[in-house]
Design a protein around this motif. Structure first.
Motif, short mmCIF file in Angstrom:
data_model
loop_
_atom_site.label_atom_id
_atom_site.label_comp_id
_atom_site.label_asym_id
_atom_site.label_seq_id
_atom_site.Cartn_x
_atom_site.Cartn_y
_atom_site.Cartn_z
N ASN A 1 -7.33 -1.11 7.23
CA ASN A 1 -8.60 -0.59 6.70
C ASN A 1 -8.63 0.93 6.75
OD1 ASN A 1 -9.64 -3.12 6.09
ND2 ASN A 1 -10.67 -3.33 8.05
N GLN B 1 -6.32 6.55 1.88
CA GLN B 1 -5.78 6.61 0.53
C GLN B 1 -6.90 6.81 -0.50
OE1 GLN B 1 -3.46 2.95 0.38
NE2 GLN B 1 -1.61 4.03 1.04
N TYR B 2 -8.03 6.17 -0.27
CA TYR B 2 -9.16 6.31 -1.20
C TYR B 2 -9.65 7.75 -1.25
CZ TYR B 2 -13.43 5.65 -3.74
OH TYR B 2 -14.42 5.77 -4.69
N LYS C 1 -6.40 2.24 3.93
CA LYS C 1 -7.06 2.13 2.63
C LYS C 1 -8.12 3.21 2.45
CE LYS C 1 -6.26 -2.80 1.87
NZ LYS C 1 -6.89 -4.13 1.75
N ALA C 2 -8.87 3.50 3.49
CA ALA C 2 -9.88 4.56 3.42
C ALA C 2 -9.22 5.92 3.22
CB ALA C 2 -10.75 4.56 4.68
N TRP D 1 -16.49 0.72 6.11
CA TRP D 1 -16.12 0.70 4.70
C TRP D 1 -14.95 -0.25 4.51
CZ3 TRP D 1 -11.64 1.93 1.95
CH2 TRP D 1 -11.79 2.03 0.56
N LYS D 2 -15.01 -1.03 3.45
CA LYS D 2 -13.93 -1.92 3.03
C LYS D 2 -13.59 -1.57 1.59
CE LYS D 2 -14.00 -4.79 6.63
NZ LYS D 2 -13.16 -4.53 7.72
N GLU D 3 -12.35 -1.82 1.21
CA GLU D 3 -11.90 -1.54 -0.14
C GLU D 3 -12.87 -2.15 -1.15
OE1 GLU D 3 -7.67 -1.57 -2.43
OE2 GLU D 3 -8.11 -3.28 -1.13
N LEU E 1 0.83 -1.21 0.00
CA LEU E 1 0.00 0.00 0.00
C LEU E 1 0.87 1.27 0.00
CD1 LEU E 1 -2.70 -1.24 2.54
CD2 LEU E 1 -3.02 -0.82 0.07
N THR F 1 -19.13 4.14 -1.42
CA THR F 1 -18.78 5.38 -0.74
C THR F 1 -19.96 6.34 -0.87
OG1 THR F 1 -17.75 6.27 -2.74
CG2 THR F 1 -16.31 5.08 -1.20
N CYS G 1 -15.81 7.81 3.00
CA CYS G 1 -15.98 6.39 3.32
C CYS G 1 -16.84 6.26 4.57
CB CYS G 1 -14.61 5.74 3.55
SG CYS G 1 -13.58 5.71 2.09
#
Length: 187
Positions: free
Chosen positions: A150, A156-157, A153-154, A170-172, A64, A176, A166
């Motif tokens: 988790n 970064q999203y 990832k949120a 929330w999961k990848e 990541l 959203t 998110c």
């Protein structure tokens, strides 16, 4: 006062990393995502379980684009001794920062002044060196690296998709939300 949204303050420290002593500063937290995990002390009980858990998930963090740093108020020499004598800690391949001056612990507002030890604090830092998430636990409550993944990832999203947020759990790949007047009062 929250450190979320604030840039990491300047510091210089010595660290133990893969059999060597290295210099580390706030500049190490720029250009990639970083996890900074404060813990009370080497040669203790909950701390090695957490640090080993981070190591067990280290490949996922690296996939990541994220570097992991552990920090305690011990010296880099103590980190090496612990690394040499603990089965759990001997596995660590990420950077172990020493903070005997307490400068870094104060900068991140996790120093327990009366004890000279750091709280169990976890900081998620973006590539600009800005803190995006803070978690502080009592000394007797360990953390779980999978939850941190988790959060990462949120973070970064939403950095890549600034018009989205998110939701809880929330999961990848999950749904959203796009905040708008149409959503007010409908969630």
């Amino acid at each position: 006062m929250s450190l979320v949204g604030k840039e990491v303050l300047p510091f210089k420290a010595k660290a133990y990393h893969n059999g060597e002593f290295i210099d580390v500063s706030e500049e190490n937290f720029k250009g990639k995502w970083s996890i900074v995990c404060f813990y009370p002390a080497d040669f203790t009980f909950v701390c090695p379980t957490e640090l080993e858990d981070l190591q067990n998930n280290y490949e996922e963090f690296k996939k990541l684009g994220t570097e992991v740093y552990s920090v305690s108020t011990d010296t880099h020499f103590t980190h090496k001794a612990w690394h040499d004598h603990s089965e759990a800690i001997s596995k660590l391949t990420y950077v172990m920062i020493g903070d005997p001056s307490h400068e870094i612990s104060r900068n991140f507002d996790v120093l327990i002044e009366a004890d000279g030890l750091a709280d169990r604090g976890t900081f998620l830092i973006d590539p600009d060196g800005v803190i995006q998430s803070v978690e502080i636990n009592a000394g007797n409550i360990g953390r779980d690296a999978s939850i941190l993944i988790n959060k990462l990832k949120a973070a970064q999203y939403v950095r890549k998709n600034p018009n989205e947020v998110c939701p809880a759990k929330w999961k990848e790949g999950g749904a959203t939300l796009k905040p708008s007047l149409d959503l007010v009062g409908k969630i």
